[in-house]
Design an enzyme around this catalytic site. Structure first.
Site, mmCIF file in Angstrom:
data_model
loop_
_atom_site.group_PDB
_atom_site.id
_atom_site.type_symbol
_atom_site.label_atom_id
_atom_site.label_comp_id
_atom_site.label_asym_id
_atom_site.label_seq_id
_atom_site.Cartn_x
_atom_site.Cartn_y
_atom_site.Cartn_z
ATOM 1 N N SER A 17 -4.361 -1.404 0.552
ATOM 2 C CA SER A 17 -3.359 -2.395 0.950
ATOM 3 C C SER A 17 -4.059 -3.651 1.441
ATOM 4 C CB SER A 17 -2.477 -1.821 2.060
ATOM 5 O OG SER A 17 -1.405 -2.681 2.359
ATOM 6 N N ALA A 18 -3.673 -4.812 0.890
ATOM 7 C CA ALA A 18 -4.408 -6.053 1.131
ATOM 8 C C ALA A 18 -4.370 -6.506 2.578
ATOM 9 C CB ALA A 18 -3.860 -7.158 0.229
ATOM 10 N N CYS A 25 4.968 8.180 23.996
ATOM 11 C CA CYS A 25 5.713 7.282 24.876
ATOM 12 C C CYS A 25 5.967 5.923 24.227
ATOM 13 C CB CYS A 25 4.942 7.058 26.173
ATOM 14 S SG CYS A 25 4.304 8.546 26.925
ATOM 15 N N GLY A 80 0.813 -1.202 0.000
ATOM 16 C CA GLY A 80 0.000 0.000 0.000
ATOM 17 C C GLY A 80 0.849 1.256 0.000
ATOM 18 N N GLN A 131 -8.013 1.920 4.881
ATOM 19 C CA GLN A 131 -8.792 1.536 6.056
ATOM 20 C C GLN A 131 -10.260 1.261 5.749
ATOM 21 O OE1 GLN A 131 -7.809 0.690 8.992
ATOM 22 N NE2 GLN A 131 -5.682 1.282 8.746
#
Length: 473
Positions: free
Chosen positions: A197-198, A323, A69, A180
């Site tokens: 993206s797969a 953090c 992706g 997404q």
């Protein structure tokens, strides 16, 4: 062990596994060859392209399979900018795009181009009309605009159809990062380029999609190659491509029912976490969002410690807290939204997540947060006695203020020390926090908003930055 990080990478879908294993035996030959093994491989590749194109909503000859992706995003942006270099050298992106887009924008700027970052609101959403305004106010002719369909960290859906219409009216192509959202449905609007993206929908890693609609000027980046229409050089990974396409079709068939079920589970988390745990901020748009994702931030919590404790309890989640990163800076998404970053937790549920796993997560989370806060010495009441290195004195004017020295201390310690001493000044009094942790720039104003105090602003200090807070509550 419940896996709650599908937004990073979804577990391999059973259909993907089946297709991958079958294609290893049938799709290993060169699809450019005319003998039977090559013809068989070509048929499999063409079938995968047809299936993926139907899911995307484009023609098969508009779709290219890439190695990831990120590769699709980089090649899509570079190709569109190169194809329209005579039209202009300006690029428009939103402030919350995936880092791959922002890295491509930085490379474009380093090469002499210009970039506009469109801001978002506190829910992470671009305002309707914002892309039209960015186009009007661009320093020069715009070659390309980019906007994600939904945010990867907080789940907020973007007004892609509106932005696409604004770009179309200006004669500018819009590239949509649909990584997404593609599992949940087609991207609405008259977009020009689209990537995905797969591994985000349960396909194998190492497969990306790049769709470029007919009529969009596009010049492939790098040396010419005869494969994938010259847009993705190298031998096609047919087994992975076939598994990616098959799993995309499978998850789409499950999407409607699973979206409703997962949305109810996510609503449960969104509603109950702030009730179970004090000082929690749920971030992202409460309505216009992905059905499986929720993000919240906990005051006075070290994000890395919180993730480790949840992992020890059997739950895999992710975080945008500074953090938890090697850079010690908050997520660029949370920073653009202006929301609390410390103790940040992203829960993204895979397809098939059982209700009992969510209930068990909600049952143990309060104790985990309480333990982490206890380890850091977080205050239960902000009127508690002052602790740490504190000095009082004039600050250059007639008004005296309390100074908290948090230099060299990482999040969330500066906010914890601020909370401990705020009760030591009268209402209207000032507290100045000296800090050199970048997260303080985001978390101190967010703490003020949550607590009803006034964030006066920041100013340079001999070391680090001085953040000034006026007690109001």
């Amino acid at each position: 062990m419940p896996y709650f990080d599908a937004a990073s990478s979804a577990p391999l879908h059973p259909i993907a596994r089946q297709a991958l294993l079958a294609a290893l035996d049938e799709g290993w030959a060169d699809p450019a060859r005319l003998y039977r093994e090559g013809r068989r491989a070509r048929l499999l590749l063409d079938a995968a392209r047809q299936t993926a194109a139907e899911a995307v909503g484009c023609r098969p000859d508009e779709l290219t399979f890439t190695s990831s992706g990120t590769r699709a995003l980089h090649d899509g942006i570079a190709g569109a900018l190169a194809g329209r270099r005579r039209a202009g050298r300006h690029l428009i992106v939103s402030a919350v795009e995936h880092s791959a887009v922002l890295h491509a924008a930085a490379a474009h700027e380093a090469g002499g181009g210009t970039v506009t970052e469109v801001p978002v609101d506190s829910a992470g959403r671009v305002a309707p009309g914002a892309y039209a305004a960015a186009l009007r106010n661009a320093p020069g002719p715009t070659a390309l605009a980019a906007l994600q369909s939904a945010n990867h960290e907080v789940g907020t859906r973007q007004p892609v159809a509106e932005a696409a219409a604004e770009c179309r009216e200006a004669g500018v192509p819009l590239l949509v990062d649909a990584a997404q959202s593609l599992a949940w449905g087609m991207v609405a609007g008259d977009w020009s380029l689209l990537t995905a993206s797969a591994h985000k929908w349960g396909g194998p890693s190492g497969v990306g999609l790049l769709a470029v609609r007919k009529g969009v000027r596009f010049a492939a980046h790098g040396p010419a190659d005869e494969r994938e229409s010259g847009r993705a050089p190298g031998f096609e990974n047919i087994p992975a491509v076939l598994a990616a396409a098959a799993s995309l079709r499978a998850v789409r068939e499950e999407a409607a029912a699973e979206a409703e079920r997962l949305r109810e589970l996510v609503d449960r988390i969104r509603t109950r976490v702030p009730r179970l745990i004090p000082d929690v901020e749920v971030v992202g748009d409460p309505e216009r969002r992905l059905p499986h994702l929720v993000t919240f931030s906990c005051l006075y919590v070290d994000g890395e410690t919180l993730l480790h404790e949840l992992d020890r309890a059997g739950f895999s989640v992710s975080s945008g807290s500074s953090c938890t990163s090697s850079t010690l800076t908050p997520s660029h998404v949370l920073r653009a939204m202006g929301v609390l970053s410390e103790g940040n937790v992203r829960v993204s549920l895979p397809l098939g997540t059982p209700e009992e796993d969510v209930e068990r997560f909600l049952g143990l989370l309060p104790d985990v947060v309480r333990r982490v806060r206890g380890q850091l010495g977080a205050p239960e009441r902000e009127e508690a006695a002052a602790a740490g290195s504190v000095a009082s004195g004039p600050s250059g004017g007639e008004e005296a203020e309390l100074v908290v020295d948090s230099l060299g201390k990482l999040c969330p310690i500066p906010v914890i020390e601020l909370a401990k001493v705020i009760g030591n000044v009268p209402v209207g009094g000032l507290v100045t926090v000296l800090a050199d942790d970048e997260a303080a720039r985001l978390d101190i104003p967010a703490w003020c908003a949550m607590r009803g105090h006034e964030y006066v602003g920041e100013r340079p200090a001999d070391r680090g930055t001085a953040y000034r807070v006026r007690r109001r509550a």
